[in-house]
Design a protein around this motif. Structure first.
Motif, PDB file in Angstrom:
ATOM      1  N   HIS A 170     -18.578  -0.730  -3.295  1.00 53.30           N
ATOM      2  CA  HIS A 170     -17.432  -1.506  -3.780  1.00 53.30           C
ATOM      3  C   HIS A 170     -17.655  -1.864  -5.250  1.00 53.30           C
ATOM      4  O   HIS A 170     -18.604  -1.391  -5.877  1.00 53.30           O
ATOM      5  N   GLY A 171     -16.812  -2.707  -5.775  1.00 54.98           N
ATOM      6  CA  GLY A 171     -16.893  -3.117  -7.166  1.00 54.98           C
ATOM      7  C   GLY A 171     -15.549  -3.624  -7.628  1.00 54.98           C
ATOM      8  O   GLY A 171     -14.641  -3.855  -6.824  1.00 54.98           O
ATOM      9  N   GLY A 172     -15.427  -3.783  -8.942  1.00 55.29           N
ATOM     10  CA  GLY A 172     -14.154  -4.248  -9.470  1.00 55.29           C
ATOM     11  C   GLY A 172     -14.284  -4.770 -10.878  1.00 55.29           C
ATOM     12  O   GLY A 172     -15.351  -4.694 -11.510  1.00 55.29           O
ATOM     13  N   PHE A 173     -13.184  -5.327 -11.379  1.00 54.97           N
ATOM     14  CA  PHE A 173     -13.073  -5.756 -12.769  1.00 54.97           C
ATOM     15  C   PHE A 173     -12.348  -7.093 -12.850  1.00 54.97           C
ATOM     16  O   PHE A 173     -11.371  -7.314 -12.137  1.00 54.97           O
ATOM     17  N   VAL A 174     -12.829  -7.956 -13.731  1.00 56.88           N
ATOM     18  CA  VAL A 174     -12.102  -9.166 -14.104  1.00 56.88           C
ATOM     19  C   VAL A 174     -11.837  -9.103 -15.599  1.00 56.88           C
ATOM     20  O   VAL A 174     -12.762  -8.865 -16.387  1.00 56.88           O
ATOM     21  N   PHE A 175     -10.585  -9.290 -15.988  1.00 51.74           N
ATOM     22  CA  PHE A 175     -10.197  -9.297 -17.394  1.00 51.74           C
ATOM     23  C   PHE A 175      -9.575 -10.641 -17.752  1.00 51.74           C
ATOM     24  O   PHE A 175      -8.886 -11.261 -16.930  1.00 51.74           O
ATOM     25  N   ARG A 176      -9.809 -11.067 -18.981  1.00 51.75           N
ATOM     26  CA  ARG A 176      -9.040 -12.148 -19.582  1.00 51.75           C
ATOM     27  C   ARG A 176      -8.642 -11.680 -20.962  1.00 51.75           C
ATOM     28  O   ARG A 176      -9.489 -11.313 -21.783  1.00 51.75           O
ATOM     29  N   THR A 177      -7.349 -11.623 -21.223  1.00 46.27           N
ATOM     30  CA  THR A 177      -6.860 -11.318 -22.556  1.00 46.27           C
ATOM     31  C   THR A 177      -6.375 -12.618 -23.186  1.00 46.27           C
ATOM     32  O   THR A 177      -5.797 -13.467 -22.502  1.00 46.27           O
ATOM     33  N   GLY A 178      -6.632 -12.791 -24.477  1.00 48.09           N
ATOM     34  CA  GLY A 178      -6.234 -14.039 -25.106  1.00 48.09           C
ATOM     35  C   GLY A 178      -6.152 -13.911 -26.615  1.00 48.09           C
ATOM     36  O   GLY A 178      -6.510 -12.876 -27.200  1.00 48.09           O
ATOM     37  N   VAL A 179      -5.686 -14.971 -27.242  1.00 47.31           N
ATOM     38  CA  VAL A 179      -5.512 -14.981 -28.697  1.00 47.31           C
ATOM     39  C   VAL A 179      -6.172 -16.217 -29.284  1.00 47.31           C
ATOM     40  O   VAL A 179      -6.315 -17.244 -28.617  1.00 47.31           O
ATOM     41  N   THR A 180      -6.584 -16.103 -30.557  1.00 45.00           N
ATOM     42  CA  THR A 180      -7.086 -17.238 -31.324  1.00 45.00           C
ATOM     43  C   THR A 180      -6.502 -17.152 -32.730  1.00 45.00           C
ATOM     44  O   THR A 180      -5.879 -16.160 -33.101  1.00 45.00           O
TER      45      THR A 180
END
Length: 326
Positions: free
Chosen positions: A247-257
């Motif tokens: 198994h496995g997987g991905f966590v993403f967070r996209t953001g701006v500064t």
């Protein structure tokens, strides 16, 4: 630290193996609903007992690991056994975690024990990554993808369908959705657009295949919100082609500064696991160490991975952590 295990399937075997890799831990007992003589451990000298005897061993165990076989086991087991032990479970039905937490918290506090629920990699490690990333990039979007791999909970759900003899379920991320997130375009993705669920089912002789397929595809919290493919195969094909548990997987967070939000950032955390239960077991064992320490400091009630300071997880001292990992 003395650990007991309730249940000895894939996760229980993983817990036993993980304990053997930690010098500060000892497996003291295993409890089963099966005939205890049928359980063959890899650790010499460990007692195997019927679950009816579990309370007799409450003074021999610092943390009891609950290896419930399904999402229906742990909502009953965790509130029951936290009356007598500090416990940890891997309850993974995300929508029901608040309800499960409230039930366990009440009993744990009444009995002066501590419980940690929903421990593993998701919920668990992925949950922590989502929290850290949200705190760091408050303006942004979260994305979680699972797979490709075997989901133990979903596979168990398949096997409980009437007419099913055996089965496995693979969760598969949709590549176009993954690439859209990595591009920084912040797509709006539905559950169905992110994953495909593929099921390999061994039916019982004479079973109604159409009914099995319909039941699986419409199962709430598991398959109803996804495009789901059901293949009917033989037991021999299942053992030959689907014996592993990757198994496995991905966590993403996209953001701006920036003052004008001119700079974009993407945080990506991913796991590639040869063995889902063995990795899950390794996470659980580390958090078992943590709650044992927390209980030693007087903490009680129900906890999640959000409540555990990282230093509690490690077997080494704070001085060593600061010297080598900070």
């Amino acid at each position: 630290m003395k650990i007991g295990i309730l249940g000895y399937g894939n996760l229980g075997r993983g817990i036993e193996a993980a304990i053997r890799q930690n010098d500060d831990m000892e497996l003291t007992s295993v409890f089963t609903r099966r005939d205890p003589s049928s359980v063959k451990l890899n650790t010499p000298g460990v007692g195997v007992y019927n679950v009816s005897e579990i309370v007799d061993h409450k003074d021999d165990i610092d943390v009891l690991v609950l290896c419930g076989g399904s999402a229906t086991d742990l909502p009953e087991q965790t509130p029951e056994y936290v009356k007598y032990f500090n416990v940890i479970d891997s309850f993974d039905t995300h929508a029901r975690i608040p309800e499960h937490f409230a039930n366990v918290d009440k009993v744990a506090k009444e009995n002066g024990n501590i419980a940690l629920i929903s421990c593993g990699w998701d919920p668990g490690m992925f949950s922590l990554m989502r929290l850290y990333s949200n705190a760091i990039l408050p303006e942004g979007n979260d994305y979680t993808f699972w797979g490709k791999g075997v989901s133990q909970g979903h596979s168990d759900a398949i096997r409980r369908v009437e007419g099913v003899k055996n089965g496995k379920q693979y969760t598969i991320p949709i590549d176009s959705a993954l690439e859209a997130v990595r591009s920084g375009s912040n797509p709006d993705l539905t559950t169905r657009q992110k994953h495909l669920r593929e099921c390999f089912v061994v039916p019982e002789e004479g079973a109604d295949l159409a009914k099995i397929e319909e039941t699986i595809k419409n199962m709430p919290n598991y398959f109803a919100d996804y495009d789901t493919i059901v293949h009917f195969i033989t037991e021999e094909e299942l053992q030959r082609d689907h014996s592993g548990i990757p198994h496995g997987g991905f966590v993403f967070r996209t953001g701006v500064t920036g003052l004008n939000k001119e700079n974009k950032h993407i945080i990506e955390y991913n796991l590639k696991l040869d063995s889902n239960p063995e990795f899950t077991a390794s996470v659980i064992v580390a958090f078992a160490r943590a709650i044992n320490r927390m209980h030693g400091e007087g903490m009680t009630g129900c906890k999640t991975v959000f409540d555990v300071a990282p230093a509690y997880l490690s077997p080494v001292s704070g001085e060593e952590l600061r010297a080598h990992l900070l």
